[in-house]
Enzyme design. Structure first.
Site, PDB file in Angstrom:
ATOM      1  N   ASP A   1       0.830  -1.194   0.000  1.00  0.00           N
ATOM      2  CA  ASP A   1       0.000   0.000   0.000  1.00  0.00           C
ATOM      3  C   ASP A   1       0.870   1.251   0.000  1.00  0.00           C
ATOM      4  OD1 ASP A   1      -2.146  -1.621   0.004  1.00  0.00           O
ATOM      5  OD2 ASP A   1      -2.989  -0.946   1.925  1.00  0.00           O
ATOM      6  N   ALA A   2       1.981   1.197   0.735  1.00  0.00           N
ATOM      7  CA  ALA A   2       2.843   2.378   0.839  1.00  0.00           C
ATOM      8  C   ALA A   2       3.446   2.725  -0.518  1.00  0.00           C
ATOM      9  CB  ALA A   2       3.946   2.135   1.861  1.00  0.00           C
ATOM     10  N   GLU A   3       3.854   1.688  -1.240  1.00  0.00           N
ATOM     11  CA  GLU A   3       4.443   1.922  -2.563  1.00  0.00           C
ATOM     12  C   GLU A   3       3.374   2.505  -3.509  1.00  0.00           C
ATOM     13  OE1 GLU A   3       7.206   2.029  -3.894  1.00  0.00           O
ATOM     14  OE2 GLU A   3       7.003   1.608  -6.037  1.00  0.00           O
TER      15      GLU A   3
ATOM     16  N   SER B   1     -35.940  -5.603 -16.298  1.00  0.00           N
ATOM     17  CA  SER B   1     -35.757  -6.292 -15.021  1.00  0.00           C
ATOM     18  C   SER B   1     -35.945  -7.789 -15.266  1.00  0.00           C
ATOM     19  CB  SER B   1     -36.698  -5.726 -13.971  1.00  0.00           C
ATOM     20  OG  SER B   1     -37.991  -6.107 -14.259  1.00  0.00           O
TER      21      SER B   1
ATOM     22  N   GLU C   1     -25.718 -17.161 -11.958  1.00  0.00           N
ATOM     23  CA  GLU C   1     -24.929 -16.217 -11.156  1.00  0.00           C
ATOM     24  C   GLU C   1     -25.701 -15.834  -9.908  1.00  0.00           C
ATOM     25  OE1 GLU C   1     -24.588 -12.781 -13.703  1.00  0.00           O
ATOM     26  OE2 GLU C   1     -24.262 -14.086 -15.414  1.00  0.00           O
TER      27      GLU C   1
ATOM     28  N   LYS D   1     -27.566 -13.584  -7.445  1.00  0.00           N
ATOM     29  CA  LYS D   1     -28.259 -12.321  -7.686  1.00  0.00           C
ATOM     30  C   LYS D   1     -27.882 -11.350  -6.579  1.00  0.00           C
ATOM     31  CE  LYS D   1     -32.723 -10.358  -8.854  1.00  0.00           C
ATOM     32  NZ  LYS D   1     -32.747  -9.209  -7.967  1.00  0.00           N
TER      33      LYS D   1
ATOM     34  N   ASP E   1     -27.734  -8.135  -4.298  1.00  0.00           N
ATOM     35  CA  ASP E   1     -28.746  -7.195  -3.855  1.00  0.00           C
ATOM     36  C   ASP E   1     -28.114  -5.810  -3.744  1.00  0.00           C
ATOM     37  OD1 ASP E   1     -31.180  -6.356  -3.129  1.00  0.00           O
ATOM     38  OD2 ASP E   1     -31.112  -7.124  -1.079  1.00  0.00           O
TER      39      ASP E   1
ATOM     40  N   ARG F   1     -29.911   2.542 -13.379  1.00  0.00           N
ATOM     41  CA  ARG F   1     -30.951   1.932 -14.178  1.00  0.00           C
ATOM     42  C   ARG F   1     -32.111   2.911 -14.397  1.00  0.00           C
ATOM     43  NH1 ARG F   1     -35.621  -0.977 -13.118  1.00  0.00           N
ATOM     44  NH2 ARG F   1     -36.166  -2.326 -14.833  1.00  0.00           N
TER      45      ARG F   1
ATOM     46  N   GLU G   1     -23.692  -4.892 -11.086  1.00  0.00           N
ATOM     47  CA  GLU G   1     -24.316  -4.497  -9.831  1.00  0.00           C
ATOM     48  C   GLU G   1     -23.283  -3.844  -8.922  1.00  0.00           C
ATOM     49  OE1 GLU G   1     -27.490  -5.188  -9.921  1.00  0.00           O
ATOM     50  OE2 GLU G   1     -28.250  -5.316  -7.864  1.00  0.00           O
TER      51      GLU G   1
ATOM     52  N   TYR H   1     -22.222  -8.235 -14.928  1.00  0.00           N
ATOM     53  CA  TYR H   1     -22.967  -9.441 -15.306  1.00  0.00           C
ATOM     54  C   TYR H   1     -23.479  -9.420 -16.732  1.00  0.00           C
ATOM     55  CZ  TYR H   1     -26.884  -6.535 -13.693  1.00  0.00           C
ATOM     56  OH  TYR H   1     -27.782  -5.519 -13.495  1.00  0.00           O
TER      57      TYR H   1
ATOM     58  N   LYS I   1     -35.589 -16.603  -6.603  1.00  0.00           N
ATOM     59  CA  LYS I   1     -35.371 -15.882  -5.349  1.00  0.00           C
ATOM     60  C   LYS I   1     -35.276 -16.842  -4.168  1.00  0.00           C
ATOM     61  CE  LYS I   1     -35.810 -11.639  -5.300  1.00  0.00           C
ATOM     62  NZ  LYS I   1     -36.812 -10.709  -5.742  1.00  0.00           N
TER      63      LYS I   1
ATOM     64  N   CYS J   1     -59.022   9.567  15.061  1.00  0.00           N
ATOM     65  CA  CYS J   1     -57.663   9.687  14.545  1.00  0.00           C
ATOM     66  C   CYS J   1     -56.712   9.994  15.705  1.00  0.00           C
ATOM     67  CB  CYS J   1     -57.618  10.812  13.513  1.00  0.00           C
ATOM     68  SG  CYS J   1     -55.959  11.271  13.031  1.00  0.00           S
TER      69      CYS J   1
ATOM     70  N   CYS K   1     -55.360  13.902  15.143  1.00  0.00           N
ATOM     71  CA  CYS K   1     -56.161  15.129  15.244  1.00  0.00           C
ATOM     72  C   CYS K   1     -57.449  14.909  16.030  1.00  0.00           C
ATOM     73  CB  CYS K   1     -56.473  15.685  13.856  1.00  0.00           C
ATOM     74  SG  CYS K   1     -57.647  14.682  12.937  1.00  0.00           S
TER      75      CYS K   1
ATOM     76  N   CYS L   1     -59.164   8.714   8.639  1.00  0.00           N
ATOM     77  CA  CYS L   1     -59.458   9.960   9.341  1.00  0.00           C
ATOM     78  C   CYS L   1     -60.200  10.871   8.372  1.00  0.00           C
ATOM     79  CB  CYS L   1     -58.145  10.599   9.785  1.00  0.00           C
ATOM     80  SG  CYS L   1     -58.296  12.323  10.217  1.00  0.00           S
TER      81      CYS L   1
ATOM     82  N   CYS M   1     -56.132  17.172   8.575  1.00  0.00           N
ATOM     83  CA  CYS M   1     -55.408  16.499   9.663  1.00  0.00           C
ATOM     84  C   CYS M   1     -53.904  16.687   9.472  1.00  0.00           C
ATOM     85  CB  CYS M   1     -55.750  15.011   9.645  1.00  0.00           C
ATOM     86  SG  CYS M   1     -54.712  14.019  10.722  1.00  0.00           S
TER      87      CYS M   1
HETATM   88  S1  IVH Z   1     -29.047  -9.861 -15.356  1.00  0.00           S
HETATM   89  C1  IVH Z   1     -32.380  -8.019 -18.321  1.00  0.00           C
HETATM   90  N1  IVH Z   1     -27.559 -10.752 -13.453  1.00  0.00           N
HETATM   91  O1  IVH Z   1     -31.442  -7.897 -10.704  1.00  0.00           O
HETATM   92  C2  IVH Z   1     -31.944  -7.972 -16.923  1.00  0.00           C
HETATM   93  N2  IVH Z   1     -29.142  -9.070 -12.915  1.00  0.00           N
HETATM   94  O2  IVH Z   1     -34.431  -7.875 -11.336  1.00  0.00           O
HETATM   95  C3  IVH Z   1     -30.586  -8.516 -16.850  1.00  0.00           C
HETATM   96  N3  IVH Z   1     -29.114  -8.371 -10.596  1.00  0.00           N
HETATM   97  O3  IVH Z   1     -31.789  -4.847 -12.359  1.00  0.00           O
HETATM   98  C4  IVH Z   1     -30.155  -8.539 -15.463  1.00  0.00           C
HETATM   99  N4  IVH Z   1     -27.481  -9.682  -9.957  1.00  0.00           N
HETATM  100  O4  IVH Z   1     -29.842  -5.105 -10.770  1.00  0.00           O
HETATM  101  C5  IVH Z   1     -28.539  -9.911 -13.777  1.00  0.00           C
HETATM  102  N5  IVH Z   1     -26.134 -11.617 -11.890  1.00  0.00           N
HETATM  103  C6  IVH Z   1     -27.104 -10.777 -12.199  1.00  0.00           C
HETATM  104  C7  IVH Z   1     -27.692  -9.913 -11.258  1.00  0.00           C
HETATM  105  C8  IVH Z   1     -28.729  -9.073 -11.663  1.00  0.00           C
HETATM  106  C9  IVH Z   1     -28.340  -8.749  -9.576  1.00  0.00           C
HETATM  107  C10 IVH Z   1     -30.180  -7.354 -10.495  1.00  0.00           C
HETATM  108  C11 IVH Z   1     -30.053  -6.250 -11.508  1.00  0.00           C
HETATM  109  C12 IVH Z   1     -31.370  -6.160 -12.196  1.00  0.00           C
HETATM  110  C13 IVH Z   1     -32.255  -6.914 -11.276  1.00  0.00           C
HETATM  111  C14 IVH Z   1     -33.356  -7.553 -12.095  1.00  0.00           C
END
Ligand code: IVH
Length: 693
Positions: free
Chosen positions: A52-54, A101, A133, A135, A137, A156, A196, A248, A336, A430, A433, A448, A453
């Site tokens: 890190d120092a370098e 999405s 992959e 997902k 958050d 987005r 992401e 991704y 999910k 309420c 109020c 209410c 209110c």
């Molecule tokens: S692919 C056409 N890959 O999930 C959409 N999305 O609900 C292609 N997300 O807005 C998205 N990990 O923010 C993709 N490995 C992943 C992801 C990913 C998280 C999120 C992304 C997207 C949302 C969709």
């Protein structure tokens, strides 16, 4: 990988190498390329080559040389990572290809249904291989590189338009400012990639600790913290938060020719991006299910939040054939994880009054950690729900938190009841109020009846000033409370009458913040029609309906004077919404407030019906027919672009067709276009048209 930020600011280095003028340029180039390389090794490969120092020593030398030679300034210099001067506001920009999405699967059955749909749509019985992959958050971000240099970064947004957050994204260590060269291959002239942005759990905890020490509000979860960090107008603040990014996907790209999604990820990796090392590819649906189970079990061991598995058809030609709906691709799905539940105790049930006067019972809980976030409140929705679940004060209950959703009480653990639990009774008045709270025959909620209110007014004012409405920066909850409690604001129209003196007299309001607020109020006066309609707080009118109305009606007057049937004629507006809009505008007090808004300088910006801001579009009013497979975009994507530019897409070629956009394997439509002498363009020509418009 260390996740602190020692590389971003502090230093101990000493300058020892003063470059002579003619050599300075070379030295600067060398330092930049070395620092880019070290950065990549550290943040992307997790395999640093220097201490890190370098690193700091090289960085300090570069900072000094750039200061001494402002003519050498370069936005893609590694020094840009420390952040730049604050912005006034974020600009917005349109995604070349909309950011869609994902559809969700919640069970193995849903995932198998997805596979069946994919097979049916492809019309064959070939085995489908997937790329899977985690997902993440976090927040979806698009990066644009021009000739190998990061030129912009967008959120987005609503999928079509995003906010330009380039300065902030430059501060993210794992985002390359300059792409790595791949074996003598030319740099793509334009490259759009997506991924992401997130904050690790560790960094999130550290950030919250330091905020708590400074008496600043803490973030509820890493996602909110990442969002807050990314939406800073001052990128130096973003630079102090160790955000990370996994890529991704490729957005639009030229001449790179990957054949599978996995190959695109590998390309991204070669160009210097970080991709999630847990990604699996070339697996059938059974293996995907196995991976899902494995990940669900181990996800709490990861240092970042994930909420499912994204499953993508690996072959890109299949992806193109499958295409997308207006909302999401048909070739991918998010499986999910099940929501996380914990048990805790209900300490009390209190009633909150919302913007439209709805009384909502809220459970105050003994704080409990659910999947990484502390939960101390949960909504109980309404009295029927409380009765149905037989929830009492003092009960031990299961509480569930699913992603962003407000925590909810799932069920009571009856076996541990002591008999001391108290039943909750919904008040008839309420709590704010004291007016009568009544329940309409067809509604579950009590409301209410007092439209003045203070609780309703506060919520209304907050809604009016919120991001998606008038977007008045600096008008937070505490301030709204003071303004209403002191009688300074008795409708949102009064916001435009505040003055410096009054504001300065309020708690926690200095001269500067009062001035800033007044400026924000004044700047908000120019407001797009849809946002104006949304801001009014008409029941049933959310962002989407407001947009529909703004697109349908020419002026505010037209909306105000229309009958319920007229509203119902707007596509997407049903009878209940239509009636609610009508009711709102038939009340004198509401019409009066609208009048006041206009009198006090609110200036509604009506949408250009034909996008003439950018000069008359070459595409406006033109009719397109799409045929064949386009190399880099789906037909749906092309269609969206055409429609946004004011053009139209029809299904068959006739003498009225202006252009046929033809891809590979175009068939009879192409022949017909040739016969009729209709202009035929390919994707490249089409992209030029879009860019030039
Ligand atoms: S692919 C056409 N890959 O999930 C959409 N999305 O609900 C292609 N997300 O807005 C998205 N990990 O923010 C993709 N490995 C992943 C992801 C990913 C998280 C999120 C992304 C997207 C949302 C969709």
């Amino acid at each position: 990988m260390t996740d602190d930020n020692t590389r971003k600011g502090d230093n101990t280095g000493k300058d020892d190498n003063t470059g002579k003028d003619d050599n300075t340029g070379k030295r600067v180039d060398w330092l930049r390329s070395e620092l880019h390389r070290h950065n990549h090794r550290y943040y992307v490969l997790d395999d640093p080559e220097v201490s890190d120092a370098e690193y700091d020593r090289l960085m300090q030398e570069l900072i000094r040389l750039e200061e001494e030679h402002p003519e050498l300034a370069d936005l893609s210099s590694p020094t840009a990572r420390v952040g730049a001067a604050p912005l006034e506001k974020f600009e917005t920009a349109t995604h070349t290809i909309p950011m869609l999405s994902l559809d969700n699967a919640f069970s193995d059955g849903d995932l198998l249904d997805f596979e069946n749909r994919v097979k049916r749509n492809l019309g064959g019985d070939e085995k489908i291989l997937y790329c899977a992959e985690p997902k993440l958050d976090g927040l979806a971000v698009e990066l644009v590189y021009e000739n190998g240099v990061l030129s912009s970064a967008l959120t987005r947004g609503d999928g079509v338009n995003g906010e330009v957050i380039t300065e902030n994204v430059r501060t993210i260590g794992s985002v390359p400012l300059v792409l790595l060269k791949r074996n003598d291959l030319p740099m793509p002239s334009r490259l759009e990639v997506r991924g992401e942005v997130f904050l690790s759990k560790k960094a999130f905890e550290r950030l919250n600790e330091s905020r708590a020490e400074k008496d600043e509000p803490t973030f509820a979860n890493p996602r909110n913290a990442a969002a807050g960090s990314l939406r800073q107008l001052d990128s130096r603040i973003t630079a102090s938060r160790p955000l990370e990014m996994f890529l991704y996907g490729l957005g639009s790209y030229d001449n790179m020719g990957p054949e599978t999604h996995w190959e695109s990820l590998s390309l991204l990796k070669e160009m210097g991006f970080r991709i999630n090392p847990l990604t699996r590819h070339g697996i059938g649906i059974e293996k995907v299910l196995e991976f899902y189970r494995e990940l669900a079990e181990n996800r709490h061991d990861l240092d970042y939040d994930i909420d499912g598995l994204v499953v993508k058809v690996d072959r890109l030609d299949f992806q193109r054939r499958l295409g997308s709906t207006s909302r999401s691709p048909r070739w991918a799905i998010a499986y999910k994880f099940k929501a996380v539940q914990e048990t805790t105790k209900i300490l009390d049930i209190q009633v909150q009054v919302g913007r439209t006067g709805t009384l909502t019972p809220v459970a105050h809980l003994e704080p409990v950690n659910i999947g990484g976030a502390t939960v101390s409140r949960a909504t109980l929705h309404n009295e029927d729900e409380i009765r149905r679940k037989d929830i009492r004060i003092g009960d031990t209950v299961f509480v569930e938190r699913a992603g962003d959703v407000i925590p909810k009480v799932v069920k009571v653990v009856e076996s541990v009841r002591t008999g001391e639990e108290k039943e909750f009774v919904m008040p008839d008045t309420c709590p704010v109020c004291g007016s009568l709270a009544v329940r309409q025959a067809d509604e579950a909620a009590k409301r209410c009846v007092n439209s003045a209110c203070p609780a309703q007014l506060k919520e209304n004012v907050r809604h009016f000033a919120s991001k998606k409405a008038f977007d008045i920066d600096g008008l937070g909850q505490k301030l709204v409370e003071q303004l209403v409690d002191k009688g300074l604001v008795s409708s949102y129209a009064d916001l435009f009458q505040l003055d410096q003196e009054t504001l300065q007299g309020l708690e926690r309001m200095g001269e500067k913040s009062a001035k800033n607020l007044l400026e924000a109020v004044s700047a908000s006066k120019k407001v797009p029609f849809a946002r104006f309609l949304f801001a009014l707080g008409v029941r049933q009118v959310g962002e989407h309906v407001a947009k529909l109305l703004a697109e349908h009606y020419d002026t505010l007057e037209d909306v105000m004077n229309a009958a319920a049937e007229d509203h119902e004629a707007v596509e997407g507006v049903g009878p209940i919404v239509a009636q609610s809009v009508r009711d709102f505008f038939s009340r004198d007090e509401n019409r009066k407030i609208v009048e006041l808004l206009l009198e006090r300088g609110v200036d509604i910006q009506y949408p250009e019906k034909q996008d003439s801001e950018q000069g008359p579009s070459e595409l406006a009013g033109k009719t397109f027919v799409l045929t064949g497979t386009l190399p880099n975009m789906t037909r749906d994507e092309a269609k969206t672009l055409i429609e946004k530019a004011g053009g139209k897409v029809t299904g068959s070629v006739s003498s009225k067709t202006d252009y046929v956009l033809a891809g590979e394997k175009a068939g009879s439509k192409l022949a017909k276009a040739e016969k009729l002498g209709v202009a035929i363009i390919d994707e490249e020509a089409f992209k030029k048209m879009i860019e030039n418009r």
